[in-house]
Write a protein that holds these residues in place. Structure first.
Motif, PDB file in Angstrom:
ATOM      1  N   ARG A  36      42.261  50.869  36.193  1.00 14.19           N
ATOM      2  CA  ARG A  36      43.550  50.432  35.633  1.00 14.19           C
ATOM      3  C   ARG A  36      44.043  49.175  36.350  1.00 14.19           C
ATOM      4  NH1 ARG A  36      46.675  49.542  31.465  1.00 14.19           N
ATOM      5  NH2 ARG A  36      48.871  49.813  31.929  1.00 14.19           N
ATOM      6  N   ALA A  37      43.893  49.133  37.665  1.00 16.09           N
ATOM      7  CA  ALA A  37      44.284  47.939  38.421  1.00 16.09           C
ATOM      8  C   ALA A  37      43.499  46.726  37.927  1.00 16.09           C
ATOM      9  CB  ALA A  37      44.066  48.154  39.913  1.00 16.09           C
ATOM     10  N   ALA A  38      42.218  46.908  37.654  1.00 16.15           N
ATOM     11  CA  ALA A  38      41.389  45.811  37.143  1.00 16.15           C
ATOM     12  C   ALA A  38      41.911  45.332  35.791  1.00 16.15           C
ATOM     13  CB  ALA A  38      39.934  46.267  37.029  1.00 16.15           C
ATOM     14  N   PRO A  45      36.283  45.836  37.225  1.00 12.16           N
ATOM     15  CA  PRO A  45      36.462  46.875  38.242  1.00 12.16           C
ATOM     16  C   PRO A  45      35.701  46.567  39.536  1.00 12.16           C
ATOM     17  CG  PRO A  45      36.129  47.891  36.117  1.00 12.16           C
ATOM     18  CD  PRO A  45      35.883  46.413  35.941  1.00 12.16           C
ATOM     19  N   SER A  46      34.560  45.894  39.432  1.00  9.07           N
ATOM     20  CA  SER A  46      33.801  45.559  40.647  1.00  9.07           C
ATOM     21  C   SER A  46      34.559  44.547  41.509  1.00  9.07           C
ATOM     22  CB  SER A  46      32.411  45.032  40.297  1.00  9.07           C
ATOM     23  OG  SER A  46      32.496  43.828  39.566  1.00  9.07           O
ATOM     24  N   THR A  47      35.347  43.667  40.881  1.00  2.00           N
ATOM     25  CA  THR A  47      36.170  42.724  41.639  1.00  2.00           C
ATOM     26  C   THR A  47      37.227  43.479  42.432  1.00  2.00           C
ATOM     27  OG1 THR A  47      35.812  40.966  40.029  1.00  2.00           O
ATOM     28  CG2 THR A  47      37.736  40.747  41.457  1.00  2.00           C
ATOM     29  N   VAL A  52      39.150  45.975  47.553  1.00  3.65           N
ATOM     30  CA  VAL A  52      39.497  47.170  48.322  1.00  3.65           C
ATOM     31  C   VAL A  52      38.702  47.197  49.627  1.00  3.65           C
ATOM     32  CG1 VAL A  52      39.346  49.698  48.336  1.00  3.65           C
ATOM     33  CG2 VAL A  52      40.291  48.513  46.356  1.00  3.65           C
ATOM     34  N   GLN A  53      37.470  46.730  49.585  1.00  4.00           N
ATOM     35  CA  GLN A  53      36.655  46.690  50.805  1.00  4.00           C
ATOM     36  C   GLN A  53      37.242  45.724  51.839  1.00  4.00           C
ATOM     37  OE1 GLN A  53      32.747  45.738  49.388  1.00  4.00           O
ATOM     38  NE2 GLN A  53      32.377  47.788  48.587  1.00  4.00           N
TER      39      GLN A  53
END
Length: 100
Positions: A36-38, A45-47, A52-53
């Motif tokens: 959802r944030a993406a 989503p991978s971005t 997050v990392q």
């Protein structure tokens, strides 16, 4: 640039604040979900996952700069403003009690 030496206690306090910020953000990400944030950011989503990392470093930087998090609907006031409000409330209540 500051020439004041950083104490171990200041380093530990910054680390703890950074960890607390990271935990707060992690909890919110769990609620909203990375997918959802993406969508909201218009990225994959991978971005978001890569972001997050990198979150630990960002949270530690925010802590070192003296920043805290607040929900979007929160009202944030300075300690001075809060103390002034408390003094006014105390005086108001004191007068009410004396008149009663």
């Amino acid at each position: 640039m500051s020439t004041e030496e950083v104490s171990p206690a200041q380093i530990e306090s910054t680390r703890k604040t950074g960890a607390r910020l990271r935990a707060e953000i992690g909890q919110r990400i769990a609620v909203v979900t990375q997918a959802r944030a993406a969508e909201l950011l218009g990225v994959s989503p991978s971005t978001v996952s890569r972001s997050v990392q990198d979150l630990d470093d960002a949270c530690n930087l925010l802590a070192a700069l003296g920043y805290q998090l607040a929900p979007i609907d929160a009202v944030v006031v300075s300690k001075d403003d809060l103390q002034a409000l408390e003094r006014m409330a105390y005086k108001y209540l004191q007068v009410r009690i004396e008149r009663a």
